[in-house]
Design a protein around this motif. Sequence first.
Motif, mmCIF file in Angstrom:
data_model
loop_
_atom_site.group_PDB
_atom_site.id
_atom_site.type_symbol
_atom_site.label_atom_id
_atom_site.label_comp_id
_atom_site.label_asym_id
_atom_site.label_seq_id
_atom_site.Cartn_x
_atom_site.Cartn_y
_atom_site.Cartn_z
ATOM 1 N N TYR A 138 -2.659 5.241 -8.245
ATOM 2 C CA TYR A 138 -3.597 5.786 -7.264
ATOM 3 C C TYR A 138 -5.045 5.621 -7.728
ATOM 4 O O TYR A 138 -5.954 6.230 -7.182
ATOM 5 C CB TYR A 138 -3.287 7.264 -7.005
ATOM 6 N N TYR A 158 -6.121 1.561 5.200
ATOM 7 C CA TYR A 158 -5.165 2.625 4.908
ATOM 8 C C TYR A 158 -5.084 3.652 6.035
ATOM 9 O O TYR A 158 -3.997 4.171 6.331
ATOM 10 C CB TYR A 158 -5.533 3.312 3.593
ATOM 11 N N THR A 159 -6.224 3.947 6.659
ATOM 12 C CA THR A 159 -6.205 4.910 7.762
ATOM 13 C C THR A 159 -5.384 4.380 8.927
ATOM 14 O O THR A 159 -4.545 5.090 9.491
ATOM 15 C CB THR A 159 -7.644 5.213 8.237
ATOM 16 N N SER A 179 -6.726 -3.914 3.227
ATOM 17 C CA SER A 179 -5.725 -3.034 3.842
ATOM 18 C C SER A 179 -6.433 -1.799 4.389
ATOM 19 O O SER A 179 -7.094 -1.067 3.644
ATOM 20 C CB SER A 179 -4.673 -2.606 2.825
ATOM 21 N N PRO A 235 0.847 -1.193 0.000
ATOM 22 C CA PRO A 235 0.000 0.000 0.000
ATOM 23 C C PRO A 235 0.881 1.240 0.000
ATOM 24 O O PRO A 235 1.964 1.251 0.591
ATOM 25 C CB PRO A 235 -0.801 -0.130 1.303
ATOM 26 N N THR A 238 -1.279 1.949 -4.723
ATOM 27 C CA THR A 238 -0.518 0.704 -4.629
ATOM 28 C C THR A 238 0.845 0.887 -5.301
ATOM 29 O O THR A 238 0.982 1.644 -6.269
ATOM 30 C CB THR A 238 -1.237 -0.470 -5.332
ATOM 31 N N CYS A 268 0.536 5.829 -0.307
ATOM 32 C CA CYS A 268 -0.459 6.893 -0.244
ATOM 33 C C CYS A 268 0.148 8.265 -0.501
ATOM 34 O O CYS A 268 1.372 8.452 -0.438
ATOM 35 C CB CYS A 268 -1.184 6.879 1.107
ATOM 36 N N GLU A 316 -4.837 9.667 0.376
ATOM 37 C CA GLU A 316 -5.219 9.185 -0.952
ATOM 38 C C GLU A 316 -4.580 7.817 -1.161
ATOM 39 O O GLU A 316 -3.352 7.678 -1.147
ATOM 40 C CB GLU A 316 -4.751 10.168 -2.030
ATOM 41 N N LYS A 317 -5.405 6.819 -1.362
ATOM 42 C CA LYS A 317 -4.932 5.435 -1.426
ATOM 43 C C LYS A 317 -4.290 5.093 -2.765
ATOM 44 O O LYS A 317 -4.699 5.587 -3.812
ATOM 45 C CB LYS A 317 -6.103 4.483 -1.187
ATOM 46 N N SER A 362 -6.618 0.456 -4.873
ATOM 47 C CA SER A 362 -6.020 0.219 -3.560
ATOM 48 C C SER A 362 -6.013 -1.270 -3.274
ATOM 49 O O SER A 362 -6.695 -2.049 -3.949
ATOM 50 C CB SER A 362 -6.798 0.967 -2.470
#
Length: 282
Positions: A201, A210-211, A208, A149, A267, A151, A264-265, A204
């Motif tokens: 982007y 992300y936060t 996962s 991940p 990979t 971001c 902003e997610k 994602s």
Amino acid sequence: MDFSSLLPIAESIAGGAIGAGTLKGPLKSLDDWWYYNFGSKTELARQKAELLNAQRLEAYKSDIYEEVKNIPPENVKEPKLDIIGPALEASKYYIDAPELRKMFAKLVASSVDSRKETTTRSAFVEFVKQMSPLDAKLLSILTASSSLPICKINRTLKNGGNVLLKSEILPIYSLADTNERLVVPSTIINLSRMGLVQVSYSKSLMNSDYTEIFSKTPEYLNSIQELEQKTKAYQATKNTEVPTQFSNLLTQLKQIAESTITIEKGTLSVTALGKDFTSICL
């Protein structure tokens, strides 16, 4: 420095052989004095450098041997000159960087391994030459997981606009060193430029959070801290009279104070070329 090289000049000034004979002793003393104070130190440094270089060369030969001895005898072939030639030539400049030295050793060994004939490319020599140890380290991390991940950290304004604060942020578990994290964006750009990794982007990673992952990173925490400082500054000045020339600054401060920090997610993944490269060099 050889002060006796000054003797012809001294002869012309002091008068031929007489001058030469008179000055030869003092110049010899000056030579001795220079060597004692400076030359001996540079000579020692040279000897140390030569010894260290010899040790690194032995380590490099050992790295190559360890790779080659694992090749089954039936798969050992004549080395590909377009691989082994450039690799050995280029690697002499990188023997003091263990990560890159080992990559060159693997690349050299692959040139005599028939199983890797269709995978090994001469371009891989240039790839290693263009890498830093951190590039190699990050590629190794990616190889273990295939994708990570990633971001961007944005400041989202009240009207819906976004201001990019930080990009190409990786999870702490992938890279914890603070100094290394500072150059991660340029490392990713370099690997992406060579076509070894890909950043997206538009998608994602499933499963996962992300936060949870990125709210603990120093990049996110620093962005939150900066926002809190700007908010306090706005609260302290919003009800005070400010000169006209500073009204725009107060408006900008208000926009920041009313914004939020968002993630902003994205990979980060290894490309097909990157997988070929890592299968040979890592």
